[in-house]
Write a protein that holds these residues in place. Structure first.
Motif, short mmCIF file in Angstrom:
data_model
loop_
_atom_site.label_atom_id
_atom_site.label_comp_id
_atom_site.label_asym_id
_atom_site.label_seq_id
_atom_site.Cartn_x
_atom_site.Cartn_y
_atom_site.Cartn_z
N LEU A 13 0.81 -1.22 0.00
CA LEU A 13 0.00 0.00 0.00
C LEU A 13 0.85 1.27 0.00
CD1 LEU A 13 -2.72 1.47 0.20
CD2 LEU A 13 -2.64 1.09 2.69
N ASP A 14 1.54 1.52 1.10
CA ASP A 14 2.29 2.76 1.27
C ASP A 14 3.47 2.82 0.30
OD1 ASP A 14 0.62 3.48 3.46
OD2 ASP A 14 1.79 2.15 4.74
N GLY A 15 3.44 3.77 -0.60
CA GLY A 15 4.51 3.92 -1.57
C GLY A 15 4.25 3.21 -2.88
N VAL A 16 3.24 2.37 -2.94
CA VAL A 16 2.88 1.68 -4.18
C VAL A 16 1.55 2.21 -4.70
CG1 VAL A 16 2.28 -0.54 -5.22
CG2 VAL A 16 4.22 -0.38 -3.65
N LEU A 17 0.53 2.17 -3.86
CA LEU A 17 -0.78 2.70 -4.26
C LEU A 17 -0.97 4.14 -3.81
CD1 LEU A 17 -3.07 -0.37 -3.44
CD2 LEU A 17 -2.22 0.34 -5.69
N THR A 18 -0.43 4.47 -2.67
CA THR A 18 -0.62 5.82 -2.11
C THR A 18 0.73 6.38 -1.64
OG1 THR A 18 -1.03 4.98 0.12
CG2 THR A 18 -2.95 5.26 -1.32
N PRO A 19 0.88 7.70 -1.64
CA PRO A 19 2.13 8.31 -1.19
C PRO A 19 2.22 8.44 0.32
CG PRO A 19 0.66 10.00 -1.99
CD PRO A 19 -0.04 8.69 -2.24
N ARG A 136 -0.99 -1.44 10.12
CA ARG A 136 -2.31 -1.67 10.70
C ARG A 136 -3.27 -0.55 10.32
NH1 ARG A 136 -1.82 -4.97 16.28
NH2 ARG A 136 0.18 -5.97 15.92
N ASN A 137 -2.74 0.48 9.68
CA ASN A 137 -3.57 1.59 9.23
C ASN A 137 -4.12 1.39 7.82
OD1 ASN A 137 -3.09 3.52 11.51
ND2 ASN A 137 -0.98 3.36 10.82
N ALA A 138 -3.85 0.25 7.21
CA ALA A 138 -4.20 0.06 5.80
C ALA A 138 -5.68 0.33 5.51
CB ALA A 138 -3.81 -1.34 5.35
N PRO A 139 -6.63 -0.19 6.29
CA PRO A 139 -8.04 0.09 5.97
C PRO A 139 -8.37 1.59 6.00
CG PRO A 139 -7.89 -1.80 7.43
CD PRO A 139 -6.52 -1.19 7.39
N ALA A 140 -7.81 2.31 6.96
CA ALA A 140 -8.07 3.74 7.05
C ALA A 140 -7.47 4.48 5.87
CB ALA A 140 -7.51 4.30 8.36
N VAL A 141 -6.27 4.07 5.44
CA VAL A 141 -5.62 4.72 4.30
C VAL A 141 -6.40 4.43 3.02
CG1 VAL A 141 -3.55 4.76 2.87
CG2 VAL A 141 -3.34 4.74 5.36
N GLY A 146 -10.02 6.58 -1.20
CA GLY A 146 -11.11 6.21 -2.09
C GLY A 146 -10.89 4.90 -2.81
N LEU A 147 -10.08 4.01 -2.22
CA LEU A 147 -9.74 2.75 -2.87
C LEU A 147 -10.34 1.53 -2.17
CD1 LEU A 147 -5.92 3.32 -3.60
CD2 LEU A 147 -7.84 3.57 -5.21
N ALA A 148 -11.02 1.73 -1.07
CA ALA A 148 -11.45 0.60 -0.24
C ALA A 148 -12.32 -0.39 -1.00
CB ALA A 148 -12.18 1.11 1.00
N ASP A 149 -13.18 0.10 -1.90
CA ASP A 149 -14.10 -0.80 -2.59
C ASP A 149 -13.46 -1.53 -3.76
OD1 ASP A 149 -13.80 1.39 -4.22
OD2 ASP A 149 -15.94 1.62 -4.68
N ARG A 150 -12.20 -1.31 -4.02
CA ARG A 150 -11.53 -1.96 -5.14
C ARG A 150 -10.91 -3.31 -4.77
NH1 ARG A 150 -9.85 1.20 -9.85
NH2 ARG A 150 -10.61 3.36 -9.70
N VAL A 154 -7.73 -7.76 1.86
CA VAL A 154 -6.72 -6.90 2.46
C VAL A 154 -6.06 -7.68 3.60
CG1 VAL A 154 -6.23 -4.76 3.71
CG2 VAL A 154 -7.96 -4.77 1.89
N VAL A 155 -4.78 -7.93 3.46
CA VAL A 155 -4.00 -8.56 4.53
C VAL A 155 -3.08 -7.48 5.09
CG1 VAL A 155 -2.34 -10.36 5.12
CG2 VAL A 155 -4.10 -10.81 3.39
N ASP A 156 -3.45 -6.96 6.25
CA ASP A 156 -2.67 -5.87 6.84
C ASP A 156 -2.00 -6.33 8.13
OD1 ASP A 156 -4.79 -6.06 8.60
OD2 ASP A 156 -5.34 -3.94 8.52
N GLY A 157 -1.40 -5.39 8.85
CA GLY A 157 -0.70 -5.75 10.07
C GLY A 157 -1.59 -6.35 11.12
N GLN A 158 -2.84 -5.91 11.19
CA GLN A 158 -3.78 -6.46 12.16
C GLN A 158 -4.13 -7.90 11.82
OE1 GLN A 158 -4.76 -4.91 14.98
NE2 GLN A 158 -5.73 -6.85 15.55
#
Length: 238
Positions: A13-19, A136-141, A146-150, A154-158
């Motif tokens: 996520l961070d650095g790939v999909l969003t800055p 663990r912030n992936a869902p919030a990011v 505006g990408l959550a529905d895509r 989602v496998v995040d830290g949590q």
């Protein structure tokens, strides 16, 4: 590239999909600059390369632990429930998250246009997509961008913590993402901007590992296991 050669794409996520990697970098810098100052350590200050050398792509508490080790410092591990004022690994990690959450709320986040273009293209090919992030912030990011529905997975830290999965550079979270999508790793592409992440994709036996150079450097990503390095995911559309 011919996307019909692959069944799925798994994105960090961070650095790939969003800055948001930039927001994380600032949060880590502020955290450790304050911490080293409080400890009276002035001869080895936090520098930008520390993020890429010790923190980038790793679960939060691993980043704390590895940075401290680079300065020959140790702290009690503590518990994830520790307050952000606790002088423990978990306490420092939670303090960093406070810095990040405040910045995200104040600044918001816009996804990279090239990454959105690739997601739009993959939607036309029927390629399954997932996010695999140490944060663990992936869902919030994702929601803020505006990408959550895509993303169906989602496998995040949590998720990793609940399932007992080791974080990157271990391949386990990417393998879990592929399992949840119902695809074989060899038929999936991993997208990563961190050396620890490309190493996870390589060691997981994924069909293609694409490094996204947002600062780590082409050589470092290639040495870590990237099969190809791009600077923008729009390069892979078509």
């Amino acid at each position: 590239m011919d996307w019909h050669d692959y069944d799925a794409a798994l994105f960090d996520l961070d650095g790939v999909l969003t800055p948001t990697a930039e927001v994380h970098m600032r949060a880590w810098r502020d955290l450790f600059t304050d911490y080293l100052t409080l400890r009276g350590i002035t001869d080895r200050p936090y520098v930008e390369s520390d993020y890429f050398d010790h923190i980038d792509g790793k679960p939060r508490y691993d980043g704390v632990r590895d940075f401290l080790a680079s300065r020959d410092l140790t702290l009690p591990e503590g518990e994830p429930s520790d307050g952000s004022d606790a002088d423990t690994v978990c306490g420092l990690g939670n303090r960093k998250n406070d810095f990040f959450a405040a910045a995200l709320a104040a600044e918001g986040v816009e996804p990279y246009a090239g990454s959105v273009a690739l997601l739009d293209h993959l939607a036309t090919t029927g390629t399954k997509v997932a996010v695999v992030s140490s944060s663990r912030n992936a869902p919030a990011v994702l929601e803020a961008a505006g990408l959550a529905d895509r993303f169906e997975v989602v496998v995040d830290g949590q998720v990793a913590a609940e399932a007992g999965l080791p974080g990157k550079p271990a391949p386990d979270t990417y393998l879990e993402g592929a399992r949840r999508l119902g695809v074989e790793p060899g038929r999936a592409v991993v997208f990563e901007d961190a050396v620890s992440g490309v190493r996870a994709g390589h060691d997981g036996g994924f069909g293609l590992v694409v490094g996204v150079d947002r600062g780590a450097g082409t050589d470092a990503l290639t040495d870590g296991g990237a099969d190809r390095v791009v600077t923008d995911l729009a390069e892979l559309v078509g």
